[in-house]
Design a protein around this motif. Structure first.
Motif, PDB file in Angstrom:
ATOM      1  N   TYR A  65       7.019  -1.312   4.046  1.00  0.00           N
ATOM      2  CA  TYR A  65       6.095  -0.415   3.824  1.00  0.00           C
ATOM      3  C   TYR A  65       5.099  -0.238   4.427  1.00  0.00           C
ATOM      4  O   TYR A  65       4.573   0.283   5.772  1.00  0.00           O
ATOM      5  CB  TYR A  65       4.900  -1.694   2.946  1.00  0.00           C
ATOM      6  CG  TYR A  65       5.955  -2.680   2.220  1.00  0.00           C
ATOM      7  CD1 TYR A  65       5.612  -2.408   1.146  1.00  0.00           C
ATOM      8  CD2 TYR A  65       6.919  -3.943   2.793  1.00  0.00           C
ATOM      9  CE1 TYR A  65       6.474  -3.373  -0.550  1.00  0.00           C
ATOM     10  CE2 TYR A  65       7.695  -4.568   1.510  1.00  0.00           C
ATOM     11  CZ  TYR A  65       7.057  -4.880   0.365  1.00  0.00           C
ATOM     12  OH  TYR A  65       7.580  -5.480  -0.573  1.00  0.00           O
ATOM     13  N   HIS A  68      -0.253   2.100   3.106  1.00  0.00           N
ATOM     14  CA  HIS A  68      -0.808   1.467   2.576  1.00  0.00           C
ATOM     15  C   HIS A  68       0.038   0.101   1.235  1.00  0.00           C
ATOM     16  O   HIS A  68      -0.914   0.422   0.198  1.00  0.00           O
ATOM     17  CB  HIS A  68      -1.576   2.494   0.962  1.00  0.00           C
ATOM     18  CG  HIS A  68      -2.777   3.300   2.020  1.00  0.00           C
ATOM     19  ND1 HIS A  68      -3.841   2.912   2.244  1.00  0.00           N
ATOM     20  CD2 HIS A  68      -2.990   4.708   2.913  1.00  0.00           C
ATOM     21  CE1 HIS A  68      -4.318   3.477   3.156  1.00  0.00           C
ATOM     22  NE2 HIS A  68      -3.643   4.569   3.740  1.00  0.00           N
ATOM     23  N   GLY A  69       0.994   0.113   1.696  1.00  0.00           N
ATOM     24  CA  GLY A  69       1.707  -1.059   0.751  1.00  0.00           C
ATOM     25  C   GLY A  69       2.911  -0.204  -0.269  1.00  0.00           C
ATOM     26  O   GLY A  69       3.902  -0.861  -0.549  1.00  0.00           O
TER      27      GLY A  69
END
Length: 194
Positions: A65, A68-69
């Motif tokens: 990831y 920010h994911g």
């Protein structure tokens, strides 16, 4: 390539569990409600289908990831994908260039949310539409797709997200009660060192 499952109500997520990576299985089981488990598993298996058909990859992908994911596939930085799901559908796009997607159920909206997330021109379009709730969801999915392409999450002023964006594909399915939007970024050319 777009992969879509819009028969989520009949999706057997429990039978899908053995087909998921351990990482995704853990994520599916974190959902408290069956609906979340169903859509999370369905979206992942659409990705597996896309990887098989487009790249001949048979093993279930494992994700890493970004800040920010935003997920990417471990060991396959050249393969881009994005997942989204809602009550009615699961969506996955697999591509050789960055991509952002969002699918949302058509539902009533709150005026306060419209005022917070939409520009004046977008508000006018929503209120002038034959079905304002459809226009709101269409614009919302476009904004989400742009943000997911960037991988930043909702960190920008949502009113300006669509400024200058023309190449967003949107599909409205009134019969099955969902809208989705897809945007592709520029193809990433690996830099060559000398």
């Amino acid at each position: 390539m777009v992969y879509l499952n819009d028969d989520i109500a009949h999706y057997d997520w429990e039978s899908a569990l053995p087909l998921l990576s351990a990482q995704r299985r853990k994520q599916v089981l974190k959902f408290k409600h069956e609906q979340g488990r169903r859509t999370c598993a369905a979206a992942y298996l659409l990705l597996c289908e896309g990887l098989r058909k487009e790249y001949g990859i048979e093993e279930p992908p494992v994700f890493e990831y970004g800040e920010h994911g935003k997920p990417s596939i471990v060991g396959h930085a050249d393969i881009h994908f994005n997942l989204s799901h809602c009550r009615e559908a699961a969506l996955c796009v697999v591509s050789d260039r960055p991509v952002g997607v969002d699918v949302e159920s058509i539902r009533p909206f709150k005026e306060s949310l419209v005022n917070y997330t939409m520009s004046d021109a977008e508000i006018t379009r929503i209120h002038a539409a034959e079905r304002p709730e459809v226009e709101f969801i269409r614009l919302w999915t476009m904004k989400e797709a742009v943000l997911k392409l960037a991988g930043t999450g909702i960190t920008n002023d949502l009113k300006t997200v669509l400024s200058g964006r023309q190449q967003i594909e949107t599909m409205v399915n009134l019969e099955k009660n969902y809208v989705y939007s897809i945007i592709f970024g520029k193809k990433v050319v690996p830099s060559q060192t000398k």
